[in-house]
Design an enzyme around this catalytic site. Sequence first.
Site, mmCIF file in Angstrom:
data_model
loop_
_atom_site.group_PDB
_atom_site.id
_atom_site.type_symbol
_atom_site.label_atom_id
_atom_site.label_comp_id
_atom_site.label_asym_id
_atom_site.label_seq_id
_atom_site.Cartn_x
_atom_site.Cartn_y
_atom_site.Cartn_z
ATOM 1 N N LYS A 181 92.877 101.844 -1.166
ATOM 2 C CA LYS A 181 93.555 102.127 -2.430
ATOM 3 C C LYS A 181 92.711 103.119 -3.235
ATOM 4 C CE LYS A 181 94.806 100.575 -6.982
ATOM 5 N NZ LYS A 181 94.334 101.889 -7.468
ATOM 6 N N GLU A 256 80.359 97.601 -5.950
ATOM 7 C CA GLU A 256 79.447 98.641 -6.440
ATOM 8 C C GLU A 256 79.979 99.046 -7.802
ATOM 9 O OE1 GLU A 256 77.999 101.614 -7.796
ATOM 10 O OE2 GLU A 256 78.925 102.852 -6.237
ATOM 11 N N CYS A 290 78.079 106.641 -11.492
ATOM 12 C CA CYS A 290 77.550 105.304 -11.788
ATOM 13 C C CYS A 290 76.029 105.287 -11.848
ATOM 14 C CB CYS A 290 78.047 104.294 -10.750
ATOM 15 S SG CYS A 290 77.577 104.698 -9.049
ATOM 16 N N GLU A 391 77.702 101.411 -20.602
ATOM 17 C CA GLU A 391 77.917 102.608 -19.805
ATOM 18 C C GLU A 391 78.917 103.523 -20.497
ATOM 19 O OE1 GLU A 391 78.434 103.525 -15.100
ATOM 20 O OE2 GLU A 391 79.851 102.096 -15.968
#
Length: 499
Positions: A181, A256, A290, A391
């Site tokens: 996906k 992750e 990331c 973040e």
Amino acid sequence: MAVMQEIGLPDGSIYVAGEWREGRGAEITSIYPADRSVNLTLRGASRDDVEEAIARAQTAAEDPSWRNLLPHQRATYLHRIADGLTRHGERIAQVQSRDTGKTLAETRALAASAAGTFRYFAAVLETEEEALTPSRGNYITMSVQEPIGVVAGITPWNSPIASDAQKLAPALAAGNAVLMKPASWSPLVSLVMARICEEAGLPPGLLSVLPGRGEEVGDTLVTHPAIGKVSFTGGTEVGRGIARKAAEKLMPVSLELGGKSPTIVFADADLDLTIAGILFGIFSSTGQSCIAGSRLLVQRPIYESFVERLVAATKALRVGHPADPATQVAPMIRDPHRDSVERAVAQAVAEGGTILCGGHRPEGAAYEAGIYYLPTIIAGLPNTAQTCQEEIFGPVLHVQPFEDEAEAIALSNDSSYGLACGIWTRDFNRAWRIGRGVGTGTVWVNTYKQFSISTPFGGIKDSGLGREKGRQGLRAWQRQKSFYLDTSGQPHPWAGIAA
């Protein structure tokens, strides 16, 4: 989109278990972040599409002609896919640049990386050995690895071709059928990957590429009883939700997730090397990474002079069109994402931070059509500030001073994340001490944002669970089974039967 037609990809189709067809889900539009023009509009997958793909994947995974292939035979498919990725590398780069806004230099490197990932796992597959374990009785003991069956990979929008390969290559090498996906913001290059796998002769049913809504496609993949594992790369909160649902069915997951990675600069560092590494670590990929080094800690004796040099170097970075070879900082992927970065910068100012450079959209006609934002450096906030803890996922760096090794480690670990860390010093022993003291999955010393498919990658705490890459990356997609083979030829004495 001409480049899609050149590669033989049917416009507007998704890939359901070896069949190209229109999806039955919500409409998805890919845009070019450089000017907001429409690349392609397609119908995403529906829940029914996913259910059908899963059913056909079960059949394909159980087919002895796939499940019982010898390792070197399965490796042949991976090599063919790698060859296809190499052969179509420039077209892949063009598609991904238009889909994500990344520079062509970066997307070319990502396409090459994806090909290397398939070659690496083909080599791992051919050279991996089963374990003959030490016997503790009159029997031979061994363990073997078997496919999980039907598995799923959910990939992010920021580096789709590389993320796809890091999940798809080991999952296929392990003997599974895979449902992928891709993110709705960048679905195109994953469909190109499907076409390349088809050209490589991968048997129908072993791969489906199902762009679509997370609540529909993603939720079905995670909760369906036939799915034996999910590997997800993306945001932490979504990852938590996946982990909760996986726990209900006792399904293994690889997560992750996000990061707020510190970069630590000691007074003895090579400053030219350090500044170049810091700029690359936070501002390449427009900060949409990331592992971006978004927290900069500088030892106090050099703090003022170093920050002055860094700000000047940041202002000199070339912000521009992704097709321009001179561009270093390209547009962001979508307007809503840029909006979130702008809110984060406004929050930093509200918390008392000082913007040293950037902090707004670039001005001029060249930027008006695209989704651009200037590389930004902020100072003056304590580590407890929201800006230092959450973040941002954009070209925003916060810088703060530290006194000694103990404070550097404490500040680095004062975070819910634990993905990566950069250390800049000429003192190897110090680098080793700091690297062992900081709680992260990856440590870079005098470099940053370098990767190898042969080296495991992942995080701790809110940055995730499990590891990808490396030789063990193959085992993560398999189940271990142990065998005991009697060598005595005698009845067990407990039964009281004489030989």
